[in-house]
Design an enzyme around this catalytic site. Structure first.
Site, PDB file in Angstrom:
ATOM      1  N   HIS A  16     -21.388 -34.223  -8.658  1.00 63.47           N
ATOM      2  CA  HIS A  16     -21.255 -33.819 -10.062  1.00 63.47           C
ATOM      3  C   HIS A  16     -20.436 -34.857 -10.838  1.00 63.47           C
ATOM      4  CE1 HIS A  16     -21.523 -29.479  -8.392  1.00 63.47           C
ATOM      5  NE2 HIS A  16     -22.615 -29.637  -9.104  1.00 63.47           N
ATOM      6  N   LYS A  40     -24.926 -14.923  -9.363  1.00 65.80           N
ATOM      7  CA  LYS A  40     -24.288 -15.588  -8.222  1.00 65.80           C
ATOM      8  C   LYS A  40     -22.895 -15.028  -7.961  1.00 65.80           C
ATOM      9  CE  LYS A  40     -26.597 -20.095  -8.474  1.00 65.80           C
ATOM     10  NZ  LYS A  40     -26.438 -21.540  -8.684  1.00 65.80           N
ATOM     11  N   ARG A  89     -31.541 -34.605  -7.242  1.00 68.43           N
ATOM     12  CA  ARG A  89     -31.262 -35.114  -5.894  1.00 68.43           C
ATOM     13  C   ARG A  89     -32.542 -35.297  -5.097  1.00 68.43           C
ATOM     14  NH1 ARG A  89     -27.103 -30.379  -5.019  1.00 68.43           N
ATOM     15  NH2 ARG A  89     -28.726 -29.563  -6.355  1.00 68.43           N
ATOM     16  N   SER A 127     -22.632 -27.982  -3.741  1.00 65.44           N
ATOM     17  CA  SER A 127     -21.469 -27.086  -3.622  1.00 65.44           C
ATOM     18  C   SER A 127     -21.631 -26.192  -2.392  1.00 65.44           C
ATOM     19  CB  SER A 127     -21.340 -26.215  -4.868  1.00 65.44           C
ATOM     20  OG  SER A 127     -21.216 -26.998  -6.018  1.00 65.44           O
TER      21      SER A 127
HETATM   22  P1  ADP Z   1     -26.735 -24.912 -11.012  1.00 66.75           P
HETATM   23  O1  ADP Z   1     -26.337 -23.583 -10.443  1.00 66.75           O
HETATM   24  O2  ADP Z   1     -26.972 -24.902 -12.502  1.00 66.75           O
HETATM   25  O3  ADP Z   1     -27.811 -25.645 -10.270  1.00 66.75           O
HETATM   26  P2  ADP Z   1     -24.865 -26.785  -9.878  1.00 66.75           P
HETATM   27  O4  ADP Z   1     -23.391 -26.807 -10.058  1.00 66.75           O
HETATM   28  O5  ADP Z   1     -25.374 -26.533  -8.502  1.00 66.75           O
HETATM   29  O6  ADP Z   1     -25.382 -25.753 -10.920  1.00 66.75           O
HETATM   30  O7  ADP Z   1     -25.491 -28.151 -10.381  1.00 66.75           O
HETATM   31  C1  ADP Z   1     -25.394 -28.581 -11.712  1.00 66.75           C
HETATM   32  C2  ADP Z   1     -26.271 -29.818 -11.917  1.00 66.75           C
HETATM   33  O8  ADP Z   1     -25.754 -30.896 -11.142  1.00 66.75           O
HETATM   34  C3  ADP Z   1     -27.714 -29.648 -11.466  1.00 66.75           C
HETATM   35  O9  ADP Z   1     -28.550 -30.370 -12.369  1.00 66.75           O
HETATM   36  C4  ADP Z   1     -27.736 -30.282 -10.101  1.00 66.75           C
HETATM   37  O10 ADP Z   1     -29.032 -30.779  -9.783  1.00 66.75           O
HETATM   38  C5  ADP Z   1     -26.765 -31.436 -10.327  1.00 66.75           C
HETATM   39  N1  ADP Z   1     -26.169 -31.897  -9.053  1.00 66.75           N
HETATM   40  C6  ADP Z   1     -25.537 -31.165  -8.126  1.00 66.75           C
HETATM   41  N2  ADP Z   1     -25.137 -31.918  -7.080  1.00 66.75           N
HETATM   42  C7  ADP Z   1     -25.547 -33.185  -7.351  1.00 66.75           C
HETATM   43  C8  ADP Z   1     -25.482 -34.439  -6.661  1.00 66.75           C
HETATM   44  N3  ADP Z   1     -24.948 -34.529  -5.440  1.00 66.75           N
HETATM   45  N4  ADP Z   1     -26.024 -35.531  -7.251  1.00 66.75           N
HETATM   46  C9  ADP Z   1     -26.611 -35.414  -8.468  1.00 66.75           C
HETATM   47  N5  ADP Z   1     -26.720 -34.270  -9.178  1.00 66.75           N
HETATM   48  C10 ADP Z   1     -26.202 -33.169  -8.640  1.00 66.75           C
END
Ligand code: ADP
Length: 163
Positions: A16, A40, A89, A127
């Site tokens: 992130h 969630k 990803r 996460s």
């Molecule tokens: P959500 O529940 O909205 O998917 P996340 O916190 O899991 O929220 O992710 C928020 C954004 O960050 C999403 O667009 C996700 O694809 C992106 N993201 C999460 N981890 C990574 C990573 N390792 N590299 C690039 N983008 C990421």
């Protein structure tokens, strides 16, 4: 142009953070917005997640951290932001993200979703992976900022005491 980076960030990872840093170089301002998602069961409260993100993005001058509930496009309008920033990803992200981008466009036709491809070394990182490792006593120091690692370790230590 102001961009919103919406997500759960439960917790924020280096993946992130990488998107936030790179987004900050592309846009005038990036607003990291923690979504209150009723679907969630989170590890950390919204307030805690906002605090964690503020702490580890403190070095980036054009980043704000906030939280919201409801539709992302309504929040984007409220903050005068025309761009939704998301990270990609793997192929499985693409389907979900494309559906979301199209849906948001039907709700507000002026909004644009901009995707940044993950930096290679973080392509496996989520996460959920962080929580899975920490739950079984593994080290997450290479996956999340130091302040976040401390909070996650504390969470699972206290959980063990309670169980
Ligand atoms: P959500 O529940 O909205 O998917 P996340 O916190 O899991 O929220 O992710 C928020 C954004 O960050 C999403 O667009 C996700 O694809 C992106 N993201 C999460 N981890 C990574 C990573 N390792 N590299 C690039 N983008 C990421």
């Amino acid at each position: 142009m102001i961009a919103i980076y919406p997500g759960s960030f439960d917790p924020i990872t280096f993946g992130h953070l990488d998107i936030i840093e790179r987004g900050g170089r592309l846009f005038e301002r990036v607003i990291v917005a923690v979504l209150a998602n009723p679907g969630k069961q989170p590890l950390f409260s919204i307030a805690k997640r906002v605090e964690q993100i503020r702490y580890c993005t403190d070095h980036i001058p054009n980043v704000d951290v906030d939280s919201f509930a409801g539709l992302t496009v309504d929040y984007a309008k409220l903050r005068n932001a025309g761009v939704l920033l998301r990270g990609l990803r793997v192929l499985s992200d693409f389907e979900k993200e494309l559906q979301m981008a199209h849906t948001n466009k039907t709700l507000w036709d002026e909004v644009e979703t901009v995707f940044l491809a993950t930096t290679k070394e973080y392509s496996f990182l989520s996460s959920s992976i962080v929580k899975e490792i920490a739950q079984f006593g593994g080290s997450i120091d290479h996956l999340v900022p130091e302040n976040v690692a401390r909070d996650v370790y504390t969470f699972y230590q206290e959980k063990v005491k309670k169980d």
